[in-house]
Design a protein around this motif. Structure first.
Motif, PDB file in Angstrom:
ATOM      1  N   CYS A 146     -15.580   5.989  20.276  1.00 62.13           N
ATOM      2  CA  CYS A 146     -16.492   6.123  19.324  1.00 62.13           C
ATOM      3  C   CYS A 146     -16.233   7.224  18.512  1.00 62.13           C
TER       4      CYS A 146
ATOM      5  N   LEU B 117     -12.876   8.470  17.080  1.00 56.22           N
ATOM      6  CA  LEU B 117     -12.439   7.628  16.039  1.00 56.22           C
ATOM      7  C   LEU B 117     -12.686   7.903  14.805  1.00 56.22           C
ATOM      8  N   ARG B 118     -14.257   8.162  14.685  1.00 57.52           N
ATOM      9  CA  ARG B 118     -15.096   8.306  13.628  1.00 57.52           C
ATOM     10  C   ARG B 118     -13.723  10.240  12.595  1.00 57.52           C
ATOM     11  N   ASP B 119     -14.326  10.897  13.583  1.00 57.25           N
ATOM     12  CA  ASP B 119     -13.793  12.322  13.516  1.00 57.25           C
ATOM     13  C   ASP B 119     -12.612  11.949  13.075  1.00 57.25           C
ATOM     14  N   SER B 120     -11.897  11.143  13.889  1.00 57.67           N
ATOM     15  CA  SER B 120      -9.789  11.067  12.928  1.00 57.67           C
ATOM     16  C   SER B 120     -10.211   9.796  11.623  1.00 57.67           C
ATOM     17  N   ASP B 121     -11.154   9.409  11.644  1.00 60.92           N
ATOM     18  CA  ASP B 121     -10.914   8.687  10.348  1.00 60.92           C
ATOM     19  C   ASP B 121     -11.590   9.310   9.403  1.00 60.92           C
ATOM     20  N   GLU B 122     -12.221   9.894   9.355  1.00 61.83           N
ATOM     21  CA  GLU B 122     -12.570  11.516   7.985  1.00 61.83           C
ATOM     22  C   GLU B 122     -11.598  11.985   7.480  1.00 61.83           C
ATOM     23  N   ARG B 123     -10.839  12.969   8.889  1.00 63.58           N
ATOM     24  CA  ARG B 123      -9.892  13.807   8.534  1.00 63.58           C
ATOM     25  C   ARG B 123      -8.856  12.904   7.511  1.00 63.58           C
ATOM     26  N   LEU B 124      -8.600  11.819   8.205  1.00 62.39           N
ATOM     27  CA  LEU B 124      -7.226  11.385   7.139  1.00 62.39           C
ATOM     28  C   LEU B 124      -7.468  10.893   6.260  1.00 62.39           C
ATOM     29  N   PHE B 125      -8.542  10.407   6.217  1.00 65.64           N
ATOM     30  CA  PHE B 125      -9.162  10.327   4.587  1.00 65.64           C
ATOM     31  C   PHE B 125      -8.982  11.725   3.701  1.00 65.64           C
TER      32      PHE B 125
END
Length: 77
Positions: A49, A52-60
């Motif tokens: 999790c 995933l949260r870190d990846s989501d933030e980087r993509l955003f």
């Protein structure tokens, strides 16, 4: 955590000791100590999790072209 082949490889930058935990190893823990198995699973789930949260933030941030504000980095912990 699943039965699929691993999706990544790792190379150490310096000498270290690495552990390989297979599905069979996890099953042995499950069979011998259910409480320990549950702790391992919860910790692995938390790490997934977090990543995933870190990846989501980087993509955003990449899509929006912004850098994270330092206060946002430390929210929640």
């Amino acid at each position: 955590m699943d039965l699929c082949p691993r999706s990544a490889s790792v190379r150490a930058a310096e000498d270290c000791t690495a552990l390989r935990v297979s599905a069979g190893n996890l099953y042995q823990v499950y069979a011998r100590d259910l409480k320990q198995f549950a702790l391992i699973q919860m910790n692995m789930g938390r790490e997934v999790c977090r990543r995933l949260r870190d990846s989501d933030e980087r993509l955003f941030r990449a899509k929006m072209g912004t850098e994270p504000d330092i206060k946002d980095v430390f929210v929640g912990g």
